[in-house]
Design a protein around this motif. Sequence first.
Motif, PDB file in Angstrom:
ATOM      1  N   PHE A   7       0.837  -1.200   0.000  1.00 38.11           N
ATOM      2  CA  PHE A   7       0.000   0.000   0.000  1.00 38.11           C
ATOM      3  C   PHE A   7       0.873   1.252   0.000  1.00 38.11           C
ATOM      4  CE2 PHE A   7      -2.361   3.323   2.334  1.00 38.11           C
ATOM      5  CZ  PHE A   7      -3.483   3.409   1.519  1.00 38.11           C
ATOM      6  N   GLU A  23       0.817   4.927   0.736  1.00 32.77           N
ATOM      7  CA  GLU A  23      -0.022   5.900   1.427  1.00 32.77           C
ATOM      8  C   GLU A  23      -0.013   7.261   0.743  1.00 32.77           C
ATOM      9  OE1 GLU A  23      -0.923   7.402   5.981  1.00 32.77           O
ATOM     10  OE2 GLU A  23       1.045   6.572   5.488  1.00 32.77           O
ATOM     11  N   SER A  24       1.145   7.676   0.238  1.00 34.84           N
ATOM     12  CA  SER A  24       1.225   8.995  -0.394  1.00 34.84           C
ATOM     13  C   SER A  24       0.353   9.066  -1.645  1.00 34.84           C
ATOM     14  CB  SER A  24       2.672   9.329  -0.734  1.00 34.84           C
ATOM     15  OG  SER A  24       3.229   8.371  -1.606  1.00 34.84           O
ATOM     16  N   ASP A  34      -2.362   7.271  -2.182  1.00 35.69           N
ATOM     17  CA  ASP A  34      -3.744   7.282  -1.695  1.00 35.69           C
ATOM     18  C   ASP A  34      -4.147   8.683  -1.244  1.00 35.69           C
ATOM     19  OD1 ASP A  34      -6.220   5.881  -0.561  1.00 35.69           O
ATOM     20  OD2 ASP A  34      -5.382   6.811   1.246  1.00 35.69           O
ATOM     21  N   ARG A  35      -3.257   9.364  -0.558  1.00 37.09           N
ATOM     22  CA  ARG A  35      -3.554  10.726  -0.093  1.00 37.09           C
ATOM     23  C   ARG A  35      -3.716  11.686  -1.261  1.00 37.09           C
ATOM     24  NH1 ARG A  35       0.589  11.658   5.030  1.00 37.09           N
ATOM     25  NH2 ARG A  35      -0.635  10.498   6.597  1.00 37.09           N
TER      26      ARG A  35
END
Length: 261
Positions: free
Chosen positions: A16, A18-19, A21-22
């Motif tokens: 995953f 995260e960056s 997704d953000r």
Amino acid sequence: MPKLKRSESEERATDFVESLDRGLRLLQCFGTTTGPMTLSDLARAAELPRATARRMLFTLQRGGFVAGDGKLFSLTPHVLTLAASYLRSSHLVAVLQPVLDRVATAAQEIASLAVLDGDDVVFVARSSPARMFSGGLEIGYRLPAFCTSVGRAMLGQFDDAALAARLKTTKREMLTPQTVTDPKALLASITADREQGYSLVDREAEPHFRSISVPVRRYDGVIVAAINMGAHVDRVPAGELIDRLLPLLREGAESVRSQLL
């Protein structure tokens, strides 16, 4: 010592990003209001620290997806390349577009194709007779599935238990005075639609508008989309939707069944 294989859930957690997704979450926040947004507004909407949102915005700005002067930010037309990539690569749209064109011409009404996305429906293709004003549900337009004919046609793919559970957790807001929000009443309506093979919704999603939809099934019978036509209540009565438009929609959906994988 043999290397232990990671479980699928462990792989998903490790892989995953995260960056990314953000950043995608931040892009979606622009649709919550009209016009440019401030850094603070975007950070709040995306539930991100202000400093993180700032870095994301400048990265998106460098990629051409966002324009801004450091205080106000807005999306650029370059964002549409993401949607265009989906439409160009969608087998469903490629197969159904000629059907929509044929149905719309025969009925002299706007025909649309929608898919299920979580608790919403998203319109991904449409066709309008040349003589008609091209207003209506544009590509990319979203509506709650529970109160739309396309949504109910597609929700019929779930068995009664799964459908009841889904309806209980779905956000059910009244969009018009006619919107049905009671989960038991919705369950009864959707199961009845499943049996008859079509859904007709009258002024529940939008005032003064009724529509009729049929599910689109692929070769193995699985529902993958829905096609619909609708009209202002003062122009086309409900009986005409069933007598004149429903046969065209059914024929169109059945004609592509063997082509959908």
